[in-house]
Design a protein around this motif. Structure first.
Motif, PDB file in Angstrom:
ATOM      1  N   VAL A 108       0.807  -1.121   0.054  1.00 19.18           N
ATOM      2  CA  VAL A 108       0.045   0.080  -0.032  1.00 19.18           C
ATOM      3  C   VAL A 108       0.716   1.106  -0.193  1.00 19.18           C
ATOM      4  O   VAL A 108       2.108   1.028   0.442  1.00 19.18           O
ATOM      5  CB  VAL A 108      -0.793   0.031   1.146  1.00 19.18           C
ATOM      6  CG1 VAL A 108      -1.742  -1.097   1.183  1.00 19.18           C
ATOM      7  CG2 VAL A 108      -0.248  -0.046   2.595  1.00 19.18           C
ATOM      8  N   ASN A 153      -9.159  -1.056  -3.984  1.00 13.73           N
ATOM      9  CA  ASN A 153      -9.364   0.304  -3.652  1.00 13.73           C
ATOM     10  C   ASN A 153     -10.718   0.694  -3.235  1.00 13.73           C
ATOM     11  O   ASN A 153     -11.119   1.943  -3.072  1.00 13.73           O
ATOM     12  CB  ASN A 153      -8.858   1.397  -4.453  1.00 13.73           C
ATOM     13  CG  ASN A 153      -7.267   1.420  -4.268  1.00 13.73           C
ATOM     14  OD1 ASN A 153      -6.599   1.614  -3.224  1.00 13.73           O
ATOM     15  ND2 ASN A 153      -6.452   0.862  -5.411  1.00 13.73           N
ATOM     16  N   LYS A 158      -9.854  -0.655   1.799  1.00 13.47           N
ATOM     17  CA  LYS A 158      -8.744   0.189   2.363  1.00 13.47           C
ATOM     18  C   LYS A 158      -9.199   0.363   3.669  1.00 13.47           C
ATOM     19  O   LYS A 158      -7.986   0.442   4.504  1.00 13.47           O
ATOM     20  CB  LYS A 158      -9.249   1.614   1.557  1.00 13.47           C
ATOM     21  CG  LYS A 158      -8.596   1.756  -0.111  1.00 13.47           C
ATOM     22  CD  LYS A 158      -8.956   2.939  -0.456  1.00 13.47           C
ATOM     23  CE  LYS A 158      -7.948   3.913  -0.211  1.00 13.47           C
ATOM     24  NZ  LYS A 158      -7.905   5.002  -1.194  1.00 13.47           N
ATOM     25  N   VAL A 163      -5.896   2.081   4.929  1.00 13.84           N
ATOM     26  CA  VAL A 163      -5.167   2.878   4.164  1.00 13.84           C
ATOM     27  C   VAL A 163      -5.898   4.056   4.094  1.00 13.84           C
ATOM     28  O   VAL A 163      -7.198   3.936   3.725  1.00 13.84           O
ATOM     29  CB  VAL A 163      -5.372   1.997   2.600  1.00 13.84           C
ATOM     30  CG1 VAL A 163      -5.008   3.048   1.500  1.00 13.84           C
ATOM     31  CG2 VAL A 163      -4.384   1.045   2.735  1.00 13.84           C
TER      32      VAL A 163
END
Length: 197
Positions: A108, A153, A158, A163
């Protein structure tokens, strides 16, 4: 590659050219020591201003099922947004995706604010880190495939990896041992891809 043998430039180039993506992988998987050695290689990727704009998350064992649940949650949310319904078969396939290899190394981004290093450079650095990682795993005798996909994504994925909104999941590096012989790569014509000035 032998530790004792002197590797020529030509041998090294041919070895790199022999890299292949292998979809379904089995045990044995790399040990934590081998994974750390591969990540040390990944961290030598070109990295303007040494920002280290990448992180590595290793998923193995039962944690793969947790990742499968995150994939399924992402797929279901995406389907709702698009006015669709997932079939039971698609749900099961999505949930089982992380079970295609004994280890998944997720790469990531961890973008840094820097006036001389725009985000696209940091993304390219992450891609270079993935390639180094794959080659380092290959050098230790393991096969890999670099996967992303439409769900990588999605918010649920995420969130699972922690993330940030402006960061990206750039790779799921599925890692293990190939149950079959690797296919030989056909010769590549690079002339249409190349220009000397």
């Amino acid at each position: 590659m032998s530790d004792n043998a002197q590797v020529t430039d030509e041998q090294l180039i041919n070895w790199i050219k022999s890299r292949r993506s292998i979809g379904n992988l089995d045990i044995p998987a790399p040990t934590h020591t081998q994974i750390k050695a591969a990540i040390e290689c990944a961290a030598t990727a070109p990295d303007h201003k040494k920002l280290k704009p990448w992180r590595f998350i290793v998923t193995e064992g039962n944690a793969r099922h947790q990742l499968g649940r995150a994939f399924l949650a992402a797929a279901e949310a995406k389907a709702v947004r698009e006015g669709e319904t997932l079939s039971e078969k698609t749900q099961q396939k999505t949930y089982n995706m992380p079970l295609r290899a004994p280890v998944i190394i997720t790469v990531v981004t961890k973008m840094q604010d820097h006036k001389k290093v725009p985000p696209f450079e940091q993304m390219l650095s992450a891609g270079a880190a993935v390639q180094n990682l794959i080659l380092a795993l290959k050098a230790q005798g393991f096969s890999t495939v670099w996967r992303t996909g439409l769900l990588c994504n999605e918010p649920a994925v995420k969130e699972y990896f922690g993330v940030a909104e402006d960061d990206y999941v750039t790779a799921f590096v599925y890692t293990g041992t190939s149950p079959c012989d690797k296919p030989v790569r056909k010769p590549m014509d690079i002339e249409p891809l190349l220009r000397f000035e």
